[in-house]
Scaffold this motif. Structure first.
Motif, PDB file in Angstrom:
ATOM      1  N   ARG A 139      34.127  20.320  49.300  1.00  0.00           N
ATOM      2  CA  ARG A 139      35.438  20.916  49.064  1.00  0.00           C
ATOM      3  C   ARG A 139      35.335  22.087  48.087  1.00  0.00           C
ATOM      4  N   ALA A 140      36.258  23.008  48.216  1.00  0.00           N
ATOM      5  CA  ALA A 140      36.302  24.175  47.336  1.00  0.00           C
ATOM      6  C   ALA A 140      36.738  23.774  45.941  1.00  0.00           C
ATOM      7  N   SER A 141      36.288  24.540  44.976  1.00  0.00           N
ATOM      8  CA  SER A 141      36.742  24.344  43.597  1.00  0.00           C
ATOM      9  C   SER A 141      37.461  25.618  43.156  1.00  0.00           C
ATOM     10  N   ALA A 142      38.076  25.560  41.991  1.00  0.00           N
ATOM     11  CA  ALA A 142      38.779  26.720  41.456  1.00  0.00           C
ATOM     12  C   ALA A 142      37.779  27.832  41.163  1.00  0.00           C
ATOM     13  N   CYS A 143      38.234  29.078  41.250  1.00  0.00           N
ATOM     14  CA  CYS A 143      37.371  30.230  40.980  1.00  0.00           C
ATOM     15  C   CYS A 143      38.078  31.187  40.024  1.00  0.00           C
ATOM     16  N   ASN A 144      37.343  31.631  39.021  1.00  0.00           N
ATOM     17  CA  ASN A 144      37.847  32.615  38.084  1.00  0.00           C
ATOM     18  C   ASN A 144      37.113  33.920  38.354  1.00  0.00           C
ATOM     19  N   CYS A 145      37.797  34.864  38.969  1.00  0.00           N
ATOM     20  CA  CYS A 145      37.203  36.155  39.318  1.00  0.00           C
ATOM     21  C   CYS A 145      37.650  37.257  38.355  1.00  0.00           C
ATOM     22  N   LYS A 146      38.087  36.876  37.167  1.00  0.00           N
ATOM     23  CA  LYS A 146      38.516  37.858  36.173  1.00  0.00           C
ATOM     24  C   LYS A 146      37.292  38.372  35.423  1.00  0.00           C
ATOM     25  N   VAL A 147      37.206  39.695  35.282  1.00  0.00           N
ATOM     26  CA  VAL A 147      36.111  40.336  34.562  1.00  0.00           C
ATOM     27  C   VAL A 147      36.684  41.421  33.658  1.00  0.00           C
ATOM     28  N   THR A 148      35.953  41.780  32.638  1.00  0.00           N
ATOM     29  CA  THR A 148      36.374  42.842  31.736  1.00  0.00           C
ATOM     30  C   THR A 148      35.823  44.164  32.246  1.00  0.00           C
ATOM     31  N   VAL A 149      36.715  45.104  32.495  1.00  0.00           N
ATOM     32  CA  VAL A 149      36.340  46.430  32.977  1.00  0.00           C
ATOM     33  C   VAL A 149      36.985  47.448  32.051  1.00  0.00           C
ATOM     34  N   GLY A 150      36.172  48.252  31.389  1.00  0.00           N
ATOM     35  CA  GLY A 150      36.705  49.261  30.474  1.00  0.00           C
ATOM     36  C   GLY A 150      37.541  48.664  29.359  1.00  0.00           C
ATOM     37  N   GLY A 151      37.164  47.488  28.885  1.00  0.00           N
ATOM     38  CA  GLY A 151      37.875  46.828  27.800  1.00  0.00           C
ATOM     39  C   GLY A 151      39.123  46.070  28.219  1.00  0.00           C
ATOM     40  N   LYS A 152      39.441  46.080  29.517  1.00  0.00           N
ATOM     41  CA  LYS A 152      40.629  45.374  30.013  1.00  0.00           C
ATOM     42  C   LYS A 152      40.213  44.264  30.964  1.00  0.00           C
ATOM     43  N   LEU A 153      40.904  43.129  30.861  1.00  0.00           N
ATOM     44  CA  LEU A 153      40.657  42.006  31.761  1.00  0.00           C
ATOM     45  C   LEU A 153      41.338  42.297  33.087  1.00  0.00           C
ATOM     46  N   GLN A 154      40.551  42.271  34.171  1.00  0.00           N
ATOM     47  CA  GLN A 154      41.080  42.551  35.501  1.00  0.00           C
ATOM     48  C   GLN A 154      40.634  41.464  36.459  1.00  0.00           C
ATOM     49  N   GLY A 155      41.318  41.340  37.565  1.00  0.00           N
ATOM     50  CA  GLY A 155      40.955  40.378  38.596  1.00  0.00           C
ATOM     51  C   GLY A 155      41.924  39.217  38.658  1.00  0.00           C
ATOM     52  N   SER A 156      41.520  38.183  39.392  1.00  0.00           N
ATOM     53  CA  SER A 156      42.389  37.037  39.643  1.00  0.00           C
ATOM     54  C   SER A 156      41.646  35.730  39.451  1.00  0.00           C
ATOM     55  N   SER A 157      42.417  34.669  39.259  1.00  0.00           N
ATOM     56  CA  SER A 157      41.896  33.308  39.245  1.00  0.00           C
ATOM     57  C   SER A 157      42.590  32.545  40.360  1.00  0.00           C
ATOM     58  N   TYR A 158      41.887  31.574  40.929  1.00  0.00           N
ATOM     59  CA  TYR A 158      42.406  30.814  42.057  1.00  0.00           C
ATOM     60  C   TYR A 158      42.224  29.328  41.804  1.00  0.00           C
ATOM     61  N   ILE A 159      43.259  28.554  42.082  1.00  0.00           N
ATOM     62  CA  ILE A 159      43.141  27.108  41.988  1.00  0.00           C
ATOM     63  C   ILE A 159      42.447  26.607  43.250  1.00  0.00           C
TER      64      ILE A 159
ATOM     65  N   GLY B 235      30.869  29.099  46.817  1.00  0.00           N
ATOM     66  CA  GLY B 235      31.356  29.765  45.616  1.00  0.00           C
ATOM     67  C   GLY B 235      32.309  30.887  45.978  1.00  0.00           C
ATOM     68  N   CYS B 236      32.659  31.675  44.972  1.00  0.00           N
ATOM     69  CA  CYS B 236      33.522  32.835  45.170  1.00  0.00           C
ATOM     70  C   CYS B 236      32.827  34.047  44.586  1.00  0.00           C
ATOM     71  N   MET B 237      33.167  35.218  45.099  1.00  0.00           N
ATOM     72  CA  MET B 237      32.588  36.462  44.594  1.00  0.00           C
ATOM     73  C   MET B 237      33.667  37.533  44.600  1.00  0.00           C
ATOM     74  N   THR B 238      33.404  38.594  43.840  1.00  0.00           N
ATOM     75  CA  THR B 238      34.397  39.659  43.683  1.00  0.00           C
ATOM     76  C   THR B 238      33.735  41.025  43.647  1.00  0.00           C
ATOM     77  N   HIS B 239      34.485  42.034  44.097  1.00  0.00           N
ATOM     78  CA  HIS B 239      34.071  43.434  43.944  1.00  0.00           C
ATOM     79  C   HIS B 239      34.506  43.967  42.572  1.00  0.00           C
ATOM     80  N   THR B 240      35.455  43.286  41.925  1.00  0.00           N
ATOM     81  CA  THR B 240      36.025  43.769  40.666  1.00  0.00           C
ATOM     82  C   THR B 240      34.929  43.953  39.617  1.00  0.00           C
ATOM     83  N   GLY B 241      34.879  45.121  39.023  1.00  0.00           N
ATOM     84  CA  GLY B 241      33.922  45.416  37.960  1.00  0.00           C
ATOM     85  C   GLY B 241      32.522  45.726  38.431  1.00  0.00           C
ATOM     86  N   VAL B 242      32.323  45.856  39.731  1.00  0.00           N
ATOM     87  CA  VAL B 242      31.005  46.153  40.275  1.00  0.00           C
ATOM     88  C   VAL B 242      31.061  47.505  40.988  1.00  0.00           C
ATOM     89  N   PRO B 243      30.143  48.412  40.686  1.00  0.00           N
ATOM     90  CA  PRO B 243      30.194  49.716  41.354  1.00  0.00           C
ATOM     91  C   PRO B 243      29.890  49.619  42.847  1.00  0.00           C
TER      92      PRO B 243
END
Length: 166
Positions: free
Chosen positions: A55-75, A150-158
């Motif tokens: 089963r899936a678990s919660a994922c935290n895809c929030k990352v710091t970009v330029g000093g600001k927290l960006q992205g999403s979290s999922y239950i 798992g989960c993955m994100t483009h946020t904060g990655v060039p």
């Protein structure tokens, strides 16, 4: 006149109320797959879920970009819903969206999903919950047996690269 103890009790109650009102958990509630505030489910409700794969678990895809927290979290139920949608489409040999999701994740970045080795598939996660037809930055990854990887994100990655969510 109020006693000293009753004044302290009143002040503590006022302080506790203010803390609850201003707490981040209240300001940014976790949303369920329908965009409503998430309500904790009982053990019996979870035990009724199907037993297919991990089963899936919660994922935290929030990352710091330029000093600001960006992205999403999922239950977990939101991640599971997206994964189930991807599996369902795959079984029917159908796809959704311009990028034909679900599709194989080729792992050009060399990300490590310890519980999954081969046959990785990806499907978009939607910020407001559920499965997305239009890709956003986040994806759920699962294997060909329907196991959550798992989960993955483009946020904060060039570029078009990914990084693993927590």
């Amino acid at each position: 006149m109020q006693s000293f103890a009753s004044k302290i009790t009143s002040l503590l109650l006022v302080w506790a109320t203010l803390v609850l009102i201003a707490s981040p958990a209240q300001a940014y509630p976790t949303l369920d797959e329908n965009g409503r505030p998430y309500m904790q489910r009982s053990f019996n409700e979870w035990s009724m879920l199907d037993k297919r794969g991990k089963r899936a678990s919660a994922c935290n895809c929030k990352v710091t970009v330029g000093g600001k927290l960006q992205g999403s979290s999922y239950i977990a139920p939101v991640v599971q819903k997206a994964m189930d949608r991807g599996i369902e489409l795959g079984k029917k040999k159908q796809s959704a969206g311009a990028n034909d999701y679900p599709h194989p994740y080729n792992n050009h970045e060399g990300l490590k999903f310890p519980s999954c080795k081969t046959g990785l598939m990806e499907f978009p996660l939607l910020n407001k919950g559920g499965a997305s037809r239009a890709p956003e930055a986040d994806r759920v990854v699962y294997d060909s047996k329907g196991n959550f990887c798992g989960c993955m994100t483009h946020t904060g990655v060039p570029g078009n690269a990914f990084q693993i969510c927590k």
